[in-house]
Design an enzyme around this catalytic site. Structure first.
Site, mmCIF file in Angstrom:
data_model
loop_
_atom_site.group_PDB
_atom_site.id
_atom_site.type_symbol
_atom_site.label_atom_id
_atom_site.label_comp_id
_atom_site.label_asym_id
_atom_site.label_seq_id
_atom_site.Cartn_x
_atom_site.Cartn_y
_atom_site.Cartn_z
ATOM 1 N N GLU A 275 70.399 79.836 201.850
ATOM 2 C CA GLU A 275 71.017 78.809 201.019
ATOM 3 C C GLU A 275 71.185 77.503 201.786
ATOM 4 O OE1 GLU A 275 71.511 79.017 197.928
ATOM 5 O OE2 GLU A 275 71.577 81.139 197.432
ATOM 6 N N ARG A 279 69.303 74.177 200.317
ATOM 7 C CA ARG A 279 70.196 73.164 199.754
ATOM 8 C C ARG A 279 70.440 72.003 200.718
ATOM 9 N NH1 ARG A 279 74.306 76.014 195.509
ATOM 10 N NH2 ARG A 279 73.433 78.104 195.541
ATOM 11 N N ASP A 408 61.551 86.447 194.551
ATOM 12 C CA ASP A 408 60.970 85.293 193.874
ATOM 13 C C ASP A 408 60.290 84.243 194.747
ATOM 14 O OD1 ASP A 408 63.433 84.569 194.913
ATOM 15 O OD2 ASP A 408 64.282 83.877 193.039
ATOM 16 N N GLU A 540 65.160 77.658 186.381
ATOM 17 C CA GLU A 540 63.809 78.238 186.479
ATOM 18 C C GLU A 540 62.978 78.090 185.209
ATOM 19 O OE1 GLU A 540 66.264 79.557 189.673
ATOM 20 O OE2 GLU A 540 66.588 79.838 187.508
#
Length: 664
Positions: A275, A279, A408, A540
């Site tokens: 993360e 980010r 993913d 998404e």
């Protein structure tokens, strides 16, 4: 009978003999000590009189008087430098002391010489003294002139360096659509999304500035466990490039200044490596690619360096968490016996490769290249990549495969690493193609009504469920169709996945998609479990709409995107920002009171781009004059510094290269 008070008495004894308190004469030993002190003092005075040099020929009596008169002032107010400046230990302006400036130090010495001449005269006549003084003053002027020339030369070098940096990377010039490019409806929709971004940002500024995220209903800050215990301004960093793209420059400058002055990663808790990378490091690199502002590069490198200890494992596969204070790494307790997660360690390559390119330090690229080497060496059960890998043993964990949560973006980054290298990283492309074959053979399914979806594989059986996270795959398939063995096949499959994900939205009451949706004899594209019915402002599905619009120009993708905008406005907007909801099948869903940072970074960005002209960020070419792309060695590092081979050409016809940085 009364008794008298007994008072304590104190008596001194020497060798057992009491010493009367009334004694008024010195003892013999005391007399000897005083005599020794007096003799020592007399010797010092006698030696000084006969052996010290005669100073009469060096200093006049008048000079001595002046020196003695100034002694007290000099001791209490010591002079230093020019103009009687008082010297302090923390005085950072005295460059001759703190910076070792030899030129200024020599100047001070020469001035002290002049002062010495004024005081001592060195037995010179007035004419001789004036000549010496004139000579020293001439030297002083020469030194000052040389110093000025040196400072001017340094300034010219700095300006030249800045020009070279600016020439190397001026940032991406964002072209806002002209008023007559789009129809009125498209312009109104784009402006509406811009207003949504401003409402999100202004609410965050008002209620949670500097905190990681916003609670729009409670009007306060929020921090998920992925950020540890510290406030790092995740929303600022994550949403800054969206502000830039939308032309909200006042808000962009506000965030940029906070990054420059307030952003530090000095907390004491554990943070998510994944993360933090997507980010913070990704957000900063996006801003650097867009603006060319050096502060973003500097901050990105600082934060990435904090993540490097996570790679200190026997295999080089990084831990999921890193402690900012100790540098210790660990994995999630629930992750299959201490395993690292495929989507987390597989979603580092783009940022780390770009970091190595812009910094000239190949340590970042080597870290992610090692991950790829490990994956290439391992056997893939049924041609699949399980979601868990033990960083100590180098063995797969639980046999769970998904293109949604836990898997993913690993597949996405393989494809984009190939695009990032101007399609020279054939190793990444081959890994993507072979992984896609495994996904097609084992996970791709068709529902009773003909909806295509990717199921999940768990220990030998399929679970007919697809995550909202997995809906990015429609855009990925479209992006990877160019360069595949069968472009038409993958464009068709991309459209099928986009249709299925739209159905998950359209079949809900709110017209927003659930976190996961299932397929069985009685259910299609709908959530069944309560914890799968929530919508947390995820991007998404909108991401796939954007890719499909840009590559096909089918207007339905814009219409689907506008449906999502209306639903978000109706069910997620509050007076203090935007919130997720807990049940997309309810007419009055409960709100989760969290405005996720990725709502600004991705959801609103994809929506804005969906209704923008292609000229805003053209996807069929790349202006090499703004960013020099690296062509790196993908197989090994045999030749030192061969990793950074910069290409220079007018244009690169690589599809969607820009999305690597600011559509992270």
């Amino acid at each position: 009978m009364a008794t008298g008070m007994v008072l304590p008495t104190y008596q001194k004894y020497i060798n057992g003999v009491p010493v009367p308190s009334s004694r008024k004469t010195l003892r013999l030993k005391e007399k000897y000590i005083l005599l020794l002190v007096f003799f020592s003092f007399s010797s010092v005075c006698f030696g000084a009189f006969f052996f010290l040099p005669d100073l009469r020929d060096r200093m006049s009596i008048g000079d001595v008087r002046r020196q003695m008169g100034q002694a007290g002032h000099d001791m209490l107010f010591p002079q230093a430098g020019i103009g009687g400046k008082i010297l302090r230990h923390d005085d950072t302006e005295d460059e001759s002391i703190h910076r070792g400036d030899k030129v200024k130090l020599k100047l001070l010495i020469d001035i002290d010489k002049i002062n010495a001449i004024n005081r001592v005269r060195l037995n010179m006549s007035k004419n001789e003294h004036d000549l010496v003084r004139q000579h020293i003053m001439t030297e002083k002027q020469q030194i000052v002139e040389k110093q000025r020339e040196a400072e001017e030369e340094k300034k010219r070098e700095e300006e030249k360096k800045m020009l070279e940096v600016k020439k190397d990377h001026e940032g991406i010039k964002i072209e806002q659509p002209a008023q007559d490019v789009d129809d009125e409806v498209t312009k109104e929709r784009r402006e509406k999304i811009q207003q949504m971004m401003k409402h999100s940002w202004d609410s965050y500024v008002k209620y949670a500035w500097g905190q990681n995220e916003l609670r729009p209903i409670s009007h306060r800050g929020h921090s998920a466990s992925i950020f540890g215990n510290s406030a790092f301004g995740a929303t600022i960093v994550d949403g800054l490039d969206t502000l830039y793209l939308m032309g909200l420059m006042d808000e962009y400058k506000q965030g940029r200044d906070w990054v420059a002055t307030q952003l530090t990663f000095n907390g004491a808790g554990d943070i998510s490596v994944f993360e933090t990378n997507i980010r913070f490091v990704g957000g900063l690199l996006a801003c650097y690619a867009l603006s060319g502002d050096q502060i973003f590069k500097t901050k990105a490198i600082e934060i990435a360096d904090k993540l490097l200890p996570a790679f200190n494992t026997p295999t080089g596969i990084p831990y999921a968490m890193i402690n900012l204070r100790t540098g210790g790494g660990r994995n999630w307790g629930w992750a299959s016996g201490g395993s690292s997660i495929l989507s987390e360690f597989g979603t580092l390559h783009i940022e780390f490769a770009y970091l190595s390119h812009i910094s000239g330090n190949d340590v970042y690229l080597k870290k992610v290249q090692r991950i790829r080497e490990i994956l290439m060496q391992m056997d893939k059960p049924h041609g699949l990549y399980p979601n868990y890998l033990n960083p100590k043993t180098g063995r797969w964990g639980q046999q769970h495969v998904s293109i949604g949560a836990l898997g993913d973006s690993f597949y996405e980054y393989l494809l984009k690493a190939w695009i990032q290298s101007d399609k020279t990283d054939t190793e990444a492309r081959n890994l993507y193609d072979t992984a896609l074959v495994g996904l097609e053979n084992k996970l791709l399914r068709t529902s009773t009504s003909g909806l295509k979806y990717f199921a999940e594989y768990k220990n030998g059986r399929l679970e007919n469920k697809m995550d909202h996270l997995g809906c990015f795959s429609g855009g990925m398939l479209a992006l990877g169709a160019d360069g595949s063995s069968n472009k038409d096949k993958y464009m068709t499959l991309a459209a099928d996945i986009a249709h299925t994900c739209h159905e998950s939205y359209d079949r809900s009451v709110t017209k927003l998609g659930p976190e996961a949706f299932r397929f069985d004899s009685s259910t299609e594209a709908k959530a069944v479990k309560q914890n799968e019915k929530y919508y947390i402002l995820r991007p998404e599905v909108i991401e796939t709409y954007f890719y499909m619009w840009r590559l096909t120009k089918d207007p339905k993708y814009r219409e689907w995107g506008w449906e999502a905008v209306q639903a978000i406005e109706k069910f997620c907007r509050t007076d203090g920002g935007y919130t997720g909801i807990k049940d997309v099948y309810s007419n009055n869903p409960m709100k989760d009171d969290v405005q996720q940072s990725f709502f600004l970074a991705e959801t609103l960005k994809y929506l804005y781009m969906l209704f923008s002209d292609d000229a805003v960020l053209p996807l069929d070419k790349w202006d090499i004059l703004t960013v020099q792309w690296l062509e790196y060695c993908t197989r090994n590092f045999q030749v030192a510094n061969s990793v950074f081979l910069l290409t220079k050409a007018e244009q690169h016809n690589s599809a969607l290269m820009d999305l690597l940085w600011w559509l992270h």
